[in-house]
Scaffold this active site. Structure first.
Site, mmCIF file in Angstrom:
data_model
loop_
_atom_site.group_PDB
_atom_site.id
_atom_site.type_symbol
_atom_site.label_atom_id
_atom_site.label_comp_id
_atom_site.label_asym_id
_atom_site.label_seq_id
_atom_site.Cartn_x
_atom_site.Cartn_y
_atom_site.Cartn_z
ATOM 1 N N LEU A 1 28.131 29.320 2.990
ATOM 2 C CA LEU A 1 29.204 29.350 3.999
ATOM 3 C C LEU A 1 29.466 27.952 4.563
ATOM 4 O O LEU A 1 29.597 27.764 5.763
ATOM 5 C CB LEU A 1 28.843 30.315 5.133
ATOM 6 N N GLY A 2 29.520 26.975 3.671
ATOM 7 C CA GLY A 2 29.985 25.651 4.071
ATOM 8 C C GLY A 2 31.502 25.736 4.237
ATOM 9 O O GLY A 2 32.076 26.828 4.201
ATOM 10 N N ILE B 1 33.983 25.254 2.233
ATOM 11 C CA ILE B 1 34.745 25.948 1.175
ATOM 12 C C ILE B 1 34.450 27.449 1.213
ATOM 13 O O ILE B 1 35.362 28.280 1.082
ATOM 14 C CB ILE B 1 34.456 25.344 -0.220
ATOM 15 N N ARG C 1 29.352 24.415 -9.207
ATOM 16 C CA ARG C 1 28.774 23.617 -10.278
ATOM 17 C C ARG C 1 28.204 24.558 -11.332
ATOM 18 O O ARG C 1 27.640 25.609 -11.004
ATOM 19 C CB ARG C 1 27.625 22.741 -9.755
ATOM 20 N N GLU D 1 29.965 19.678 -19.339
ATOM 21 C CA GLU D 1 31.410 19.429 -19.261
ATOM 22 C C GLU D 1 31.718 18.137 -19.981
ATOM 23 O O GLU D 1 30.969 17.171 -19.788
ATOM 24 C CB GLU D 1 31.850 19.337 -17.790
ATOM 25 N N HIS E 1 37.438 22.527 -14.727
ATOM 26 C CA HIS E 1 36.997 21.852 -13.494
ATOM 27 C C HIS E 1 38.194 21.269 -12.726
ATOM 28 O O HIS E 1 38.315 20.047 -12.566
ATOM 29 C CB HIS E 1 35.966 20.759 -13.803
HETATM 30 C C1 GLV Z 1 34.470 18.487 -7.363
HETATM 31 O O1 GLV Z 1 33.840 19.209 -8.064
HETATM 32 C C2 GLV Z 1 33.921 17.715 -6.297
HETATM 33 O O2 GLV Z 1 32.707 17.710 -6.076
HETATM 34 O O3 GLV Z 1 34.714 17.022 -5.632
#
Ligand code: GLV
Length: 322
Positions: free
Chosen positions: A154-155, A157, A233, A261, A280
């Site tokens: 719950l940061g 984002i 990630r 990736e 990504h």
């Molecule tokens: C993207 O994945 C970021 O860390 O900015």
């Protein structure tokens, strides 16, 4: 003039003003910059502007005796050995805050793409299969408003994702490393998030503790037909276990990030229909990318002039706690 290395190919309009201030070396290859070249270029550089494609290891920093600042155009810093940077007195800048909404939007986009089968329907139409008119049972999906969504982390984002889910009328479960209360969210243990959710979405930073947080056993505990969304990630997920669940048709997934990736062109994910794949692009809107570059340049300039970075990922380098 102080020397600064840029380890990725940036547009000229960003780079031109930097040329007046620093002696610049910019990597313009399509592939990630090889570590040996980076080490060589950094041998007498004071600054580095980089992104996720360049792992900044202890050995890279060891060879860079004059390096004072590493500024990454990303919020995540898992590609940089932060402890080694702190030990070497190198400040590390990153770009928190500015990519919150874009990434949360994409997480919701992946949820809707899966629940309403958008990529599958698009592929179906393009293959010329729409030969009948409206059919009552064509490409049926599920409603987000009927779903229980589990948010891991719950940061900023994770919280932005919760705000969106509330608007969709979902039941929301969440787990966070430290206890947090958010209106309309049932905070539960991590195992319960996986076992009780129709959709689990990952929003925690990658650290030693969160590696494979979506473990084999947690994935196995998800209800049949549930979906995993990952815009964080790749290493947050035990990809091999996920692949087995997907191949068995037991789970679905929406993935923007991967253990390796770019995703190798023969990766088994690419042959599965129950996974939506993105390269990504969580922060990939024009305004967010501009804000990230602006923030990264503020960090770079501050570090090059010996000032504290405005967005520092290792405040310990100034004797402050994290
Ligand atoms: C993207 O994945 C970021 O860390 O900015």
């Amino acid at each position: 003039m102080s020397k600064c290395v840029i380890s990725l190919d940036l547009p000229e309009d960003i780079v031109v003003p930097l040329r007046d201030q620093y002696e610049l070396l910019m990597w313009s290859g399509r592939d990630a910059m090889p570590e040996a070249t980076l080490q060589n270029w950094l041998s007498d550089a004071e600054g580095l502007l980089c992104a996720l494609s360049s792992p900044i290891t202890e050995s890279v920093m060891h060879a860079a005796k004059q390096l004072r600042v590493i500024s990454t155009i990303s919020v995540g810093v898992d590609h940089i050995d932060l402890n080694a940077a702190t030990r070497a007195g190198i400040s590390v800048g990153h770009t928190p805050g500015v990519l919150v909404d874009s990434t949360a939007d994409l997480a919701l986009g992946l949820m809707i793409a899966l629940t309403r089968r958008i990529p599958e329907a698009d592929r179906w139409m393009r293959s010329g299969q729409w030969s009948q008119g409206w059919q009552s049972d064509l490409l049926l999906g599920t409603d987000l408003s009927d779903s229980t969504v589990g948010v891991v982390g719950l940061g900023p984002i994770g919280e932005a994702t919760v705000r969106r889910l509330r608007a969709f009328g979902c039941r929301i479960l969440a787990w966070n490393r430290s206890l947090k209360e958010i209106e309309g969210v049932e905070i539960v243990p991590l195992d319960e998030v996986f076992a009780r959710s129709d959709i689990v979405t990952l929003h925690t930073a990658l650290t030693a503790e969160t590696t494979h947080i979506a473990s084999r056993s947690r994935l196995a505990s998800m209800p049949t037909g549930a979906a995993l969304i990952n815009t964080g990630r790749g290493l947050l997920v035990d990809e091999r276990a996920l692949l087995e669940e997907l191949a068995a048709g037991r789970l679905k997934a929406g993935l923007d990030v991967f253990e390796v990736e770019p995703l190798p062109s023969d990766h088994p994910f690419l042959s599965l229909n129950n996974v939506v794949l993105l390269p990504h692009v969580g922060s990939a809107t024009a305004s967010t990318r501009l804000a990230m570059v602006t923030r990264a340049l503020e960090n770079l300039h501050a570090g090059m002039s010996g000032e504290r970075l405005p967005f520092c990922a290792n405040p310990q380098v100034y004797g402050l706690s994290a």
